[in-house]
Design an enzyme around this catalytic site. Sequence first.
Site, PDB file in Angstrom:
ATOM      1  N   ALA A   1       0.861  -1.181   0.000  1.00 26.35           N
ATOM      2  CA  ALA A   1       0.000   0.000   0.000  1.00 26.35           C
ATOM      3  C   ALA A   1       0.895   1.228   0.000  1.00 26.35           C
ATOM      4  O   ALA A   1       1.760   1.372   0.870  1.00 26.35           O
ATOM      5  CB  ALA A   1      -0.899  -0.004   1.231  1.00 26.35           C
TER       6      ALA A   1
ATOM      7  N   ARG B   1       0.889   5.603  -0.911  1.00 25.63           N
ATOM      8  CA  ARG B   1       0.147   6.808  -1.322  1.00 25.63           C
ATOM      9  C   ARG B   1       0.580   7.257  -2.703  1.00 25.63           C
ATOM     10  O   ARG B   1      -0.219   7.677  -3.516  1.00 25.63           O
ATOM     11  CB  ARG B   1       0.468   7.933  -0.322  1.00 25.63           C
ATOM     12  CG  ARG B   1      -0.708   8.397   0.448  1.00 25.63           C
ATOM     13  CD  ARG B   1      -0.351   9.547   1.332  1.00 25.63           C
ATOM     14  NE  ARG B   1       1.086   9.679   1.604  1.00 25.63           N
ATOM     15  CZ  ARG B   1       1.591  10.355   2.611  1.00 25.63           C
ATOM     16  NH1 ARG B   1       0.779  10.951   3.452  1.00 25.63           N
ATOM     17  NH2 ARG B   1       2.884  10.469   2.810  1.00 25.63           N
TER      18      ARG B   1
ATOM     19  N   VAL C   1      14.614   1.595  16.912  1.00 25.17           N
ATOM     20  CA  VAL C   1      15.721   2.168  17.701  1.00 25.17           C
ATOM     21  C   VAL C   1      17.060   1.875  17.027  1.00 25.17           C
ATOM     22  O   VAL C   1      17.382   0.722  16.731  1.00 25.17           O
ATOM     23  CB  VAL C   1      15.745   1.584  19.139  1.00 25.17           C
ATOM     24  CG1 VAL C   1      16.900   2.184  19.937  1.00 25.17           C
ATOM     25  CG2 VAL C   1      14.424   1.833  19.850  1.00 25.17           C
TER      26      VAL C   1
ATOM     27  N   LYS D   1      13.293   6.867  21.205  1.00 23.83           N
ATOM     28  CA  LYS D   1      14.119   5.656  21.213  1.00 23.83           C
ATOM     29  C   LYS D   1      14.576   5.309  22.632  1.00 23.83           C
ATOM     30  O   LYS D   1      14.591   4.140  23.030  1.00 23.83           O
ATOM     31  CB  LYS D   1      15.318   5.850  20.276  1.00 23.83           C
ATOM     32  CG  LYS D   1      14.905   6.004  18.809  1.00 23.83           C
ATOM     33  CD  LYS D   1      16.037   6.557  17.968  1.00 23.83           C
ATOM     34  CE  LYS D   1      15.653   6.687  16.500  1.00 23.83           C
ATOM     35  NZ  LYS D   1      16.618   7.456  15.720  1.00 23.83           N
TER      36      LYS D   1
ATOM     37  N   GLY E   1      18.918   5.541   7.539  1.00 19.80           N
ATOM     38  CA  GLY E   1      19.137   5.248   6.126  1.00 19.80           C
ATOM     39  C   GLY E   1      18.358   4.011   5.713  1.00 19.80           C
ATOM     40  O   GLY E   1      18.017   3.159   6.544  1.00 19.80           O
TER      41      GLY E   1
HETATM   42  N1  HSE Z   1      15.867  10.578  11.827  1.00 23.37           N
HETATM   43  C1  HSE Z   1      16.362   9.414  12.447  1.00 23.37           C
HETATM   44  C2  HSE Z   1      17.848   9.605  12.745  1.00 23.37           C
HETATM   45  C3  HSE Z   1      16.145   8.228  11.540  1.00 23.37           C
HETATM   46  O1  HSE Z   1      18.440  10.541  12.197  1.00 23.37           O
HETATM   47  O2  HSE Z   1      18.410   8.868  13.524  1.00 23.37           O
HETATM   48  C4  HSE Z   1      16.414   6.891  12.194  1.00 23.37           C
HETATM   49  O3  HSE Z   1      15.558   6.657  13.257  1.00 23.37           O
END
Ligand code: HSE
Length: 440
Positions: free
Chosen positions: A48, A50, A135, A208, A305
């Site tokens: 799915a 968008r 995390v 996290k 990433g």
């Molecule tokens: N925006 C988050 C970071 C992506 O830069 O760690 C990974 O959770």
Amino acid sequence: MNDSAHPALGIGICGLGTVGGGTLALLRKNKDEIGRRVGTELTLRHVATRTPKPDITAGIPTVSSDPFLAAEDPTVEVLIETMGGYDPASGVIERALQNGKHVVTANKALIAEHGNQLFKLAASQGRILAYESSVAGGIPIIKALREGLAANRIDWLAGIINGTGNFILTEMAAKQREFGDVLAEAQALGYAEADPSFDVEGIDAAHKLTIMASIAFGMPLNFAATYTEGISHITPDDINYAAELGYCIKHLGIARQTAAGIEMRVHPTLLANNRLLAKVNGVGNAVLVHGDAVGATLYSGPGAGADATASAVVADVIDIARQCVAGAERPLMPALGYREQQDLPLLAIEDIAAEYYLRIPALDRLGVMAKISSILEGHDISIEAVIQKEASGEIVPIVILTHRAAERQLNRALSQIEALDDVRGCINRIRVEPFHGEAA
Ligand code: HSE
């Protein structure tokens, strides 16, 4: 072709952004290897998205624009939620669990803020809600806390858990680059959140940390109790003064279990250059965990990433698939806290004690340093080091490193110092972590 005795397992993906796209690509790239490891084939049955992406969804039996259709699809046994955000992600996960599907999510905000209810629903349905990728990107830290360190009482954990923030601080320190310029690059590389203030203001790291603390200390998720401070007040001057004192500045998430209660805090932190976390640069993440039996252990790797995060998403799918292949009636992946109630006090930031870096904007007048020292001394705060530069204008920054002090006392002292005639503007305070007990 599926040659194993177990029928192929149907996979659905909701959301084809950075993480969803990376997950789809990884499931395809390592399909044979994964199939061998699991003991059956994992088959993409429904995506799915968008935004239609026919070039990458070709060959998938159902491609829709409505994630609820994937949550209803009877051919899907494991639904991967990589849409992010609270709504509709929360409803989609609930619907999938109610329909008897296992769910894998990368959604740290949703888990940290609404996970208690979602895990309850998953348990009542006898289904797994897995969240390794929420995390520290590709680092299997959830598995380490939940399984590898399960025999330990966790004393503390501390980590660099936002890749964007670490990338910004690293580039500012190494190349004297501007904050905004580095942030724009992190966005272009797909590291930053849709709203990058989540990265720079520490909200993403707090999500996290909340998740890790809940597993480590066996307690419900308590996002609201996590102290959150970002990196936007860190200046190149702070980075340079810290370097003169033998420190670097990292944005850390720290959770600690003490006799007084639980600390959960995200803030910029001075670290001596020889500490393990001081060596983690760029988009890298790392988490130090101290267990009473094992001592200090370090988990390090790429924290953001497409490929790194997909690695963790697919690992969750593999864990679930193995249980399905083994024929577990009610597959089990212990969720979060083993305590239903919060029975350990959660400490406010004023309740902690730390060492501090202070940058005080003072007028270049005789006696100002004596007044500041006297106020600090009056609050039982002793000075470890001072840097005072030649005045290049009216204001001369005085940089002080303190010995360990109570934060509540420090707050009182800073209010008095800021009220001095000789001090102009706010004092920049950065906590210092010595990490005694770290196996450096
Ligand atoms: N925006 C988050 C970071 C992506 O830069 O760690 C990974 O959770």
